[in-house]
Design a protein around this motif. Structure first.
Motif, short mmCIF file in Angstrom:
data_model
loop_
_atom_site.label_atom_id
_atom_site.label_comp_id
_atom_site.label_asym_id
_atom_site.label_seq_id
_atom_site.Cartn_x
_atom_site.Cartn_y
_atom_site.Cartn_z
N TRP A 176 5.03 -8.87 1.60
CA TRP A 176 6.40 -8.47 1.29
C TRP A 176 6.47 -6.97 0.99
CZ3 TRP A 176 8.16 -7.04 -3.80
CH2 TRP A 176 9.52 -6.71 -3.82
N ILE A 177 5.49 -6.47 0.22
CA ILE A 177 5.50 -5.04 -0.13
C ILE A 177 5.49 -4.19 1.15
CG2 ILE A 177 4.08 -3.19 -1.16
CD1 ILE A 177 3.39 -5.25 -3.40
N GLU A 216 2.75 -11.59 -1.61
CA GLU A 216 3.30 -10.40 -2.28
C GLU A 216 2.96 -9.13 -1.48
OE1 GLU A 216 1.76 -9.56 -6.21
OE2 GLU A 216 3.51 -8.32 -6.71
N ASN A 246 6.66 -5.08 3.99
CA ASN A 246 7.79 -5.39 4.89
C ASN A 246 9.12 -5.55 4.13
OD1 ASN A 246 6.43 -6.04 7.68
ND2 ASN A 246 5.16 -6.98 6.10
N GLN A 247 9.25 -4.74 3.08
CA GLN A 247 10.43 -4.89 2.22
C GLN A 247 11.75 -4.64 2.93
OE1 GLN A 247 10.48 -3.27 -1.81
NE2 GLN A 247 8.29 -3.07 -1.63
N ASN A 248 11.68 -3.85 3.99
CA ASN A 248 12.93 -3.57 4.71
C ASN A 248 13.42 -4.78 5.50
OD1 ASN A 248 10.68 -3.33 6.25
ND2 ASN A 248 11.45 -1.68 7.55
N SER A 301 13.81 -10.00 1.96
CA SER A 301 14.38 -9.73 0.63
C SER A 301 13.53 -10.37 -0.46
CB SER A 301 15.82 -10.24 0.56
OG SER A 301 15.79 -11.64 0.63
N LEU A 302 13.67 -9.82 -1.66
CA LEU A 302 12.89 -10.28 -2.81
C LEU A 302 13.14 -11.76 -3.11
CD1 LEU A 302 11.08 -9.73 -5.27
CD2 LEU A 302 13.06 -8.76 -6.43
#
Ligand SMILES: Cc1cc2nc3c(=O)[nH]c(=O)nc-3n(C[C@H](O)[C@H](O)[C@H](O)COP(=O)(O)OP(=O)(O)OC[C@H]3O[C@@H](n4cnc5c(N)ncnc54)[C@H](O)[C@@H]3O)c2cc1C
Ligand code: SF4
Length: 509
Positions: free
Chosen positions: A290-291, A287, A293-295, A298-299
């Protein structure tokens, strides 16, 4: 404090357990490589080696940290190979006054230790393993009074309880589940990452196992043992997963390919199941990554992964403790056949099966969809006895421990539980395998044919399965359409004859 013996089982390698927070000269830890464990089913050679390597590494580590340890290798002359005998001897000869153990994850060992507690004649205390997110009885309590144990409700509860992928009280992104987006076939070879392995020498254990005459399945190059066996290596693999695989995990979660056995799967199951790492640290790391590297990620990739760990994995454990020991006897369809001989060799003309089985024998690994929709699907369509299927899955995979194997095999894959784990059987004709893999284009059988020379066995067996189980399945609201389609088909007798022919000749397919 009384002189205490603390037992550590091979899948209890949690160095952050509170047991290890202080060094106490009255406490001795015990780790044993036992025939009791190498022989309860025929295991893959890599599985036994992975356990012994990981146990030895763990033992060295706690010893280095100042704890006292008795470690019996498999060939140690003092090793009596059975837990009870070993404990009785140690208590008698070394005067231990108390036994402590962590709750085993397997019913078999739980029962054995429970009985031992009554017969050893010294106080015995059990501790939690401090690994799972929930305790053994949580799922049973959560679904008390409910007819169905829906994984999705359990999963949402876990998300809320541990505040994972949440935005206040709502799921991040406004949806709980991105499963619909996790179903792409894999077509672009250039996307393939290089698999991370941990090549290390395993000659000593390999030779010890051969010499002891332990019967194993599968193969191994002892010069290049590929699995992580320490916490450090497991954390490195997790890091590698975040940096290289997470980006496409969800997209290709269900894809299968002859190009690569792992695709974007994490290979963390052995590290998790032996407790080298915890589920919470895995999902929190993913998590956080991901936070940051959100660009780029994808979720749907992240949610797809997290669902497997705090959803499926934790849920299966809860089902196991809610339904054992009866679960191990369930056989909803009354299937009785033996596994075809080629499950032990990979030697079949069906490419999907030869590849999935061959890879399992070579690597002790197949990913979820190979296990569910190829080997499991075929066994269910062909009416193989769940005991046979369980024994195969429990032996062949690096991560196979009964609590997570039997719930997946007997429950999810074979529907032998009549619908506790899944709402309908996971069966398919060649259509699904053709869509999700490149197997069919390399196969001796024709995926589009149901009857005639060279027709794909999955096609006729699929309809045979539904026809022979009509009484048990027709009323299932998720299946009604299948029977409507079947009843409109014109060549039903030919399809059933074709399936009968294949069933009579399973070993030659
Ligand atoms: C018939 C059958 C038998 C199986 N037997 C086992 C088994 O003995 N041991 C085992 O750990 N898993 C088992 N699974 C679940 C799953 O196939 C493996 O966990 C997964 O393939 C391991 O590879 P990975 O670490 O690359 O997983 P990834 O695809 O990277 O998934 C990440 C993690 O999620 C967890 N996970 C994913 N799916 C499941 C699931 N259905 N149940 C529990 N955990 C899950 C695992 O811990 C896995 O490491 C089985 C599935 C089927 C259909
Ligand atoms: S044609 Fe049938 S047996 Fe061959 S790979 Fe496809 S699904 Fe498997």
């Amino acid at each position: 404090m009384p002189k205490t013996l603390r037992l550590i089982l091979g899948d209890q390698l949690n160095s952050n357990h509170s047991w290890f927070s202080e060094i106490n000269p009255e406490i001795t830890y015990l780790m044993v490589e036992m025939r009791q464990e190498t022989d309860y089913v025929q295991h893959h050679i890599q599985k036994i080696i992975a356990f012994f390597l990981a146990m030895r590494h763990f033992g060295e580590k706690i010893k280095k940290n100042g704890h006292q340890l008795i470690y019996y290798k498999l060939d140690n002359p003092e090793n009596e190979q059975e837990l009870e005998k070993i404990l009785v001897t140690l208590i008698q000869e070394q005067g231990f006054e108390k036994l402590e153990y962590q709750l085993p994850d397997e019913y078999r060992l739980d029962k054995q230790l429970g009985l031992l507690s009554e017969s050893l004649g010294i106080p015995v205390k059990a501790f939690d393993t401090e690994h799972f997110l929930t305790d053994r009885g949580f799922l049973k309590e959560f679904f008390r009074g409910k007819k169905n144990f829906l994984m999705e409700s359990f999963y949402r509860e876990m998300r809320k309880k541990f505040h994972i992928l949440m935005d206040g009280k709502d799921p991040i992104g406004g949806r709980w589940n991105f499963d619909q987006e996790n179903r792409s076939a894999f077509k672009d070879k250039h996307l393939l990452p290089k698999a991370k392995t941990y090549p290390k020498k395993a000659h000593e254990i390999y030779e010890m196992i051969q010499k002891a005459g332990v019967k194993t399945i599968g193969t191994l190059d002892p010069d290049s043992f590929p699995w992580p066996i320490s916490r450090k290596e497991s954390l490195e693999l997790l890091d590698y997963f975040c940096k290289n695989l997470l980006v496409h995990f969800g997209d290709f979660q269900d894809a299968m390919s002859t190009w690569d056995p792992y695709l974007f799967h994490s290979r963390l199951s052995f590290s998790l199941n032996t407790k080298l790492i915890t589920p919470l640290e895995v999902v929190e790391k993913v998590e956080q990554y991901w936070i940051a590297n959100q660009n780029q990620i994808s979720l749907s990739q992240v949610e797809g992964f997290i669902r497997q760990i705090i959803g499926w994995r934790e849920y299966m454990r809860g089902i196991y403790w809610a339904k054992m020991p009866e679960f191990a006897e369930l056989n909803f369809f009354g299937h009785k056949r033996k596994l075809p001989v080629w499950y032990w060799t990979g030697n079949t003309k069906m490419k999907c099966l030869s590849h999935s089985i061959g890879q399992s024998l070579e690597m002790a690994y197949a990913h979820h969809i190979q296990r569910l929709m190829v080997t499991g699907n075929f066994a269910l369509l062909a009416g193989i006895a769940p005991d046979e299927v369980d024994k195969w899955y429990l032996g062949i995979y690096i991560d196979a421990i009964e609590w997570v194997e039997i719930t997946n095999t007997r429950g999810m894959s074979q529907f032998a539980d009549g619908g506790i784990v899944g709402t309908k059987p996971y069966v398919s004709s060649a259509n699904y395998i053709k869509k999700m893999s490149n197997y069919c284009s390399h196969c001796a059988y024709k995926p589009t044919e149901k009857t005639g020379n060279g027709a794909c066995p999955f096609n006729s067996l699929y309809w045979h399965f539904y026809e022979r189980n009509r009484e048990k399945l027709e009323k299932n609201p998720r299946i009604g359409m299948v029977y409507k389609t079947w009843d409109k088909m014109k060549n039903k007798p030919e399809i059933l004859d074709q399936a009968e022919f294949y069933i009579k000749n399973l070993d030659t397919l």
